[in-house]
Design a protein around this motif. Structure first.
Motif, PDB file in Angstrom:
ATOM      1  N   ALA A 172      -2.179   0.581   8.887  1.00 22.40           N
ATOM      2  CA  ALA A 172      -2.314  -0.008   7.549  1.00 22.40           C
ATOM      3  C   ALA A 172      -3.213   0.818   6.644  1.00 22.40           C
ATOM      4  O   ALA A 172      -3.972   0.267   5.859  1.00 22.40           O
ATOM      5  CB  ALA A 172      -2.845  -1.437   7.679  1.00 22.40           C
ATOM      6  N   GLY A 173      -3.144   2.138   6.789  1.00 21.87           N
ATOM      7  CA  GLY A 173      -4.042   2.975   5.987  1.00 21.87           C
ATOM      8  C   GLY A 173      -5.478   2.560   6.207  1.00 21.87           C
ATOM      9  O   GLY A 173      -6.291   2.600   5.288  1.00 21.87           O
ATOM     10  N   MET A 174      -5.772   2.161   7.431  1.00 19.48           N
ATOM     11  CA  MET A 174      -7.103   1.618   7.699  1.00 19.48           C
ATOM     12  C   MET A 174      -8.108   2.730   7.969  1.00 19.48           C
ATOM     13  O   MET A 174      -7.953   3.520   8.896  1.00 19.48           O
ATOM     14  CB  MET A 174      -7.059   0.641   8.870  1.00 19.48           C
ATOM     15  N   THR A 175      -9.121   2.757   7.114  1.00 18.64           N
ATOM     16  CA  THR A 175     -10.180   3.751   7.248  1.00 18.64           C
ATOM     17  C   THR A 175     -11.027   3.465   8.482  1.00 18.64           C
ATOM     18  O   THR A 175     -11.381   2.311   8.734  1.00 18.64           O
ATOM     19  CB  THR A 175     -11.078   3.707   5.990  1.00 18.64           C
ATOM     20  N   GLN A 191      -8.745  -4.726  -3.425  1.00 23.38           N
ATOM     21  CA  GLN A 191      -8.010  -5.469  -2.404  1.00 23.38           C
ATOM     22  C   GLN A 191      -8.998  -5.992  -1.365  1.00 23.38           C
ATOM     23  O   GLN A 191      -9.937  -5.277  -0.971  1.00 23.38           O
ATOM     24  CB  GLN A 191      -6.969  -4.571  -1.729  1.00 23.38           C
ATOM     25  N   TYR A 201      -8.058   7.783   8.052  1.00 24.80           N
ATOM     26  CA  TYR A 201      -7.297   6.662   8.585  1.00 24.80           C
ATOM     27  C   TYR A 201      -7.104   6.839  10.095  1.00 24.80           C
ATOM     28  O   TYR A 201      -6.887   7.959  10.573  1.00 24.80           O
ATOM     29  CB  TYR A 201      -5.892   6.597   7.972  1.00 24.80           C
ATOM     30  N   THR A 206     -11.290  -4.211   1.870  1.00 22.37           N
ATOM     31  CA  THR A 206     -11.095  -2.759   1.898  1.00 22.37           C
ATOM     32  C   THR A 206     -12.394  -2.000   1.625  1.00 22.37           C
ATOM     33  O   THR A 206     -13.380  -2.561   1.143  1.00 22.37           O
ATOM     34  CB  THR A 206     -10.069  -2.326   0.835  1.00 22.37           C
ATOM     35  N   THR A 207     -12.329  -0.710   1.877  1.00 25.23           N
ATOM     36  CA  THR A 207     -13.470   0.149   1.570  1.00 25.23           C
ATOM     37  C   THR A 207     -13.662   0.241   0.053  1.00 25.23           C
ATOM     38  O   THR A 207     -14.780   0.449  -0.412  1.00 25.23           O
ATOM     39  CB  THR A 207     -13.261   1.549   2.173  1.00 25.23           C
ATOM     40  N   GLN A 255     -12.628   9.675   3.573  1.00 24.19           N
ATOM     41  CA  GLN A 255     -12.361   8.667   4.607  1.00 24.19           C
ATOM     42  C   GLN A 255     -11.165   9.076   5.428  1.00 24.19           C
ATOM     43  O   GLN A 255     -10.243   9.688   4.908  1.00 24.19           O
ATOM     44  CB  GLN A 255     -12.018   7.317   3.953  1.00 24.19           C
ATOM     45  N   ARG A 259     -16.035  -1.307  11.531  1.00 23.72           N
ATOM     46  CA  ARG A 259     -14.749  -1.670  12.150  1.00 23.72           C
ATOM     47  C   ARG A 259     -14.678  -1.163  13.592  1.00 23.72           C
ATOM     48  O   ARG A 259     -14.089  -1.829  14.456  1.00 23.72           O
ATOM     49  CB  ARG A 259     -13.590  -1.094  11.330  1.00 23.72           C
ATOM     50  N   PHE A 271       0.838  -1.189   0.000  1.00 30.69           N
ATOM     51  CA  PHE A 271       0.000   0.000   0.000  1.00 30.69           C
ATOM     52  C   PHE A 271       0.884   1.253   0.000  1.00 30.69           C
ATOM     53  O   PHE A 271       0.782   2.122   0.863  1.00 30.69           O
ATOM     54  CB  PHE A 271      -0.893  -0.059   1.253  1.00 30.69           C
ATOM     55  N   PHE A 296      -4.518  -7.945   4.674  1.00 30.73           N
ATOM     56  CA  PHE A 296      -5.344  -6.835   5.163  1.00 30.73           C
ATOM     57  C   PHE A 296      -6.542  -7.356   5.965  1.00 30.73           C
ATOM     58  O   PHE A 296      -6.912  -6.785   6.987  1.00 30.73           O
ATOM     59  CB  PHE A 296      -5.816  -5.945   4.008  1.00 30.73           C
ATOM     60  N   HIS A 312      -9.515   1.950  -5.464  1.00 31.16           N
ATOM     61  CA  HIS A 312      -8.664   1.949  -4.269  1.00 31.16           C
ATOM     62  C   HIS A 312      -8.524   3.381  -3.773  1.00 31.16           C
ATOM     63  O   HIS A 312      -9.036   4.322  -4.399  1.00 31.16           O
ATOM     64  CB  HIS A 312      -7.287   1.378  -4.642  1.00 31.16           C
ATOM     65  N   ASP A 313      -7.798   3.542  -2.666  1.00 28.95           N
ATOM     66  CA  ASP A 313      -7.583   4.882  -2.108  1.00 28.95           C
ATOM     67  C   ASP A 313      -6.744   5.708  -3.090  1.00 28.95           C
ATOM     68  O   ASP A 313      -5.706   5.242  -3.564  1.00 28.95           O
ATOM     69  CB  ASP A 313      -6.862   4.776  -0.758  1.00 28.95           C
TER      70      ASP A 313
HETATM   71  N1  GLN Z   1      -8.315   2.619   3.410  1.00 30.53           N
HETATM   72  C1  GLN Z   1      -8.784   1.413   2.852  1.00 30.53           C
HETATM   73  C2  GLN Z   1      -9.474   0.579   3.891  1.00 30.53           C
HETATM   74  O1  GLN Z   1      -9.342   0.819   5.045  1.00 30.53           O
HETATM   75  C3  GLN Z   1      -7.683   0.599   2.169  1.00 30.53           C
HETATM   76  C4  GLN Z   1      -6.574   0.205   3.112  1.00 30.53           C
HETATM   77  C5  GLN Z   1      -5.540  -0.743   2.527  1.00 30.53           C
HETATM   78  O2  GLN Z   1      -5.740  -1.341   1.479  1.00 30.53           O
HETATM   79  N2  GLN Z   1      -4.438  -0.881   3.197  1.00 30.53           N
HETATM   80  O3  GLN Z   1     -10.152  -0.347   3.583  1.00 30.53           O
END
Ligand code: GLN
Length: 249
Positions: free
Chosen positions: A91-94, A140, A211, A143-144, A209, A99, A35, A74, A180-181
């Motif tokens: 992990a760039g997690m929204t 992916q 993170y 993911t969102t 969104q 969640r 990512f 992920f 994707h983002d």
């Molecule tokens: N921000 C997106 C999500 O939380 C993608 C994150 C990612 O692929 N690492 O689902």
């Protein structure tokens, strides 16, 4: 014999005490490293690097911890927190309501939107999400972006473990688009010009969104330390430096 034992015990205790000033606990940080520029493997050093890695290292440092990065799928990150195999997810997690029922998020640290890449030759045909109705779409897993794709009428969503595999599927024509983002799509377009040669990043940007770093549900002590760490990092302007390092190229 007894004296020897006591001596050893004393020494061990002394070295424990002596070491306490420097020894720091290590936070196990779960991430999914496909990512870029948030988390990916530096092909030369074989280390996990990126914006999230630098930021969580700085935040953890303020909270008094070292970090150890753990590579996971992920979709395994949230279960990993619950199982105790990692302490934090970076992990760039929204932050989403679903969640947030399963984990606790820190304050937001980054804002993004979703976008899409298509083949150049399809750019006119697929200008936006709506136009992807009934198309195969690469995303992916977990993911969102995957959620977004599933909401498109008739879309045939193909989930991939890593971002790179989704890009590959577009290259070989197995999917019509990758959702994707946006910062990750634009970094790919810029940093991998050969792979992205026949692709176009569309101007769409939807679903603002944010993170957050995640901890196990109910781990209020760690959550508070990380939030305070984030405040301290921001007060010193370290987040801006980290941002410039990864985005100002
Ligand atoms: N921000 C997106 C999500 O939380 C993608 C994150 C990612 O692929 N690492 O689902």
């Amino acid at each position: 014999m007894l004296i020897k034992k006591i001596l050893i015990t004393c020494c061990a205790a002394a070295s424990l005490l002596g070491g306490a000033a420097q020894a720091r606990d290590t936070l196990r940080v779960g991430t999914e490293p496909t990512f870029a520029p948030f988390e990916f493997m530096d092909t030369k050093t074989r280390e996990f690097v990126g914006y999230d890695i630098d930021l969580i290292r700085a935040v953890a440092d303020k909270a008094g911890y070292d970090i150890e990065v753990v590579n996971m799928g992920f979709d395994a990150l949230i279960p990993g927190l619950a199982a105790g195999s990692v302490d934090v997810v970076a992990a760039g997690m929204t932050i989403t309501p679903e969640r947030a029922e399963r984990v606790d998020f820190t304050k937001p640290y980054y804002t993004v939107g979703l976008s899409m890449i298509v083949k150049k030759e399809d750019a006119g045909r697929f200008p936006d999400f709506k136009s992807l109705a009934n198309q195969p779409i690469g995303v992916q897993i977990g993911t969102t972006g995957a959620d977004k794709a599933r909401g498109i009428p008739g879309a045939r969503v193909q989930t991939f473990n890593g971002t790179n595999e989704a890009f590959m599927a577009l290259t070989v024509g197995h999917v019509s688009a990758v959702i994707h983002d946006r910062p990750v799509l634009s970094y790919f377009m810029k940093m991998q010009p050969r792979a992205a040669k026949n692709m176009k990043l569309q101007p769409v940007l939807e679903d603002s969104q944010q993170y957050g770093f995640a901890v196990r549900k109910g781990n209020a002590a760690l959550l508070e330390k990380l939030n305070k760490g984030l405040d301290a990092v921001r007060a010193e302007g370290l987040d801006k430096k980290i941002h410039d390092k990864w985005f100002a190229q």
